[in-house]
Design an enzyme around this catalytic site. Structure first.
Site, PDB file in Angstrom:
ATOM      1  CD  GLN A  34      -0.955  -0.973   3.568  1.00  0.00           C
ATOM      2  OE1 GLN A  34      -2.178  -0.916   3.581  1.00  0.00           O
ATOM      3  NE2 GLN A  34      -0.289  -1.687   4.433  1.00  0.00           N
ATOM      4  CG  ASP A 159      -5.819  -1.228  14.942  1.00  0.00           C
ATOM      5  OD1 ASP A 159      -6.670  -0.592  14.295  1.00  0.00           O
ATOM      6  OD2 ASP A 159      -4.747  -0.735  15.338  1.00  0.00           O
ATOM      7  CB  SER A 160      -8.796  -4.678  10.189  1.00  0.00           C
ATOM      8  OG  SER A 160     -10.121  -4.257  10.434  1.00  0.00           O
ATOM      9  CB  THR A 161      -7.023  -1.137   6.654  1.00  0.00           C
ATOM     10  OG1 THR A 161      -6.984  -2.426   6.012  1.00  0.00           O
ATOM     11  CG2 THR A 161      -5.609  -0.779   7.108  1.00  0.00           C
TER      12      THR A 161
END
Length: 284
Positions: A34, A159-161
């Site tokens: 990313q 704690d994901s995007t």
């Protein structure tokens, strides 16, 4: 079209955008997964974006990190082993490690680049967490770790995007099923589930999975200013009694922990589970 030069424009949603002024660009580079950027904004300080989407800011990160750590840890009451999926900026690990009774934190982050530049460009967010001997940092796909690991944890924090790109797999029924097998008895799973006003389907899908997996399932909420669209939802799943702990018990645990918080209080903890009508309608 208005000239947006000098602004970071987030277009996560098809018909809604937000912009943050860029006083300075401190980092701009693409990893194998990313595009990572760190900018400075006069209100929010340093801001981390992934593929143009705000992930964390120095100004309001405490709300997100406190609510995803202290709610499950204090609800559990005796959490010693914590698993964090994602959280490359170190803020989630920082808050979890503030609890002296926490003996071990495993943090699984897919992108080593996020950790490296967070240490360099966002050191105030991790605040030394990466140097804590209780932290085990694993660079691996979180879904693979959840499937292959034989460890168990008292609290699992996802704690994901958002559910696009590398983060998409972290919102599947299969992933949640594997997560449950990683919970110790009475363990609690909490997840980042987006802004329900704009991402209602995301919450509904997760809640359907949680309904099938857990005796006690639902979500709680908090408002983080730089996440556009209103309050954010956090998924909650457990076979234990955690959500039913009375206020006086939470207050005693919070006092015993001896930590100072900017957003979390035992009263906010209890109130966060009171959902507005439009969110209730999204639950199965």
């Amino acid at each position: 079209m208005t000239d947006m030069t000098g602004w970071s424009v987030e277009r996560l949603h098809a018909d809604h955008a937000q912009a943050l002024r860029e006083d300075k660009v401190l980092y701009d580079s693409e990893t194998g997964h990313q595009r990572l950027r760190v900018i400075e904004n006069p209100t929010f300080g340093r801001v981390l974006t992934l593929d143009g989407v705000v992930q964390v800011t120095e100004g309001d990160e405490f709300i997100y990190h406190e609510m995803l750590t202290h709610v499950p840890i204090l609800a559990h009451g005796n959490a010693k082993r914590i698993l964090i999926i994602g959280g490359g900026d170190g803020g989630m690990a920082r808050e979890a490690l503030r609890h002296d009774n926490v003996e071990h934190v495993t943090m699984v982050e897919i992108d080593a680049g996020v950790v490296d530049f967070s240490k360099k460009y966002l050191p105030n967010i991790s605040a030394g967490a990466f140097d804590d001997p209780r932290l085990n940092l694993v660079i691996e796909d979180g879904a693979k770790f959840m499937k292959d690991s034989d460890e168990t944890f008292d609290v699992i924090i996802v704690d994901s995007t958002d559910p696009v790109g590398p983060g998409e797999v972290l919102f599947t029924d299969t992933f949640y099923g594997h997560a449950k097998t990683r919970l110790a008895g009475g363990g609690i799973l909490v997840t980042q589930n987006g802004v329900p006003f704009l991402q209602g389907e995301e919450l509904t899908n997760t809640m359907r999975a949680f309904q099938a997996l857990f005796d006690d399932w639902g979500c709680y909420m908090a408002t983080i200013p730089t996440y556009a669209g209103g309050p954010m939802a956090f998924g909650w799943g457990t076979d234990g009694p955690g959500r039913d702990e009375p206020l006086e018990v939470l207050s005693a645990r919070f006092h015993k922990a001896g930590i100072e918080t900017k957003y979390y209080t035992p009263e906010v903890h209890k109130a966060a589970f009171a959902l507005p009508g439009y969110v209730k309608k999204l639950l199965p």
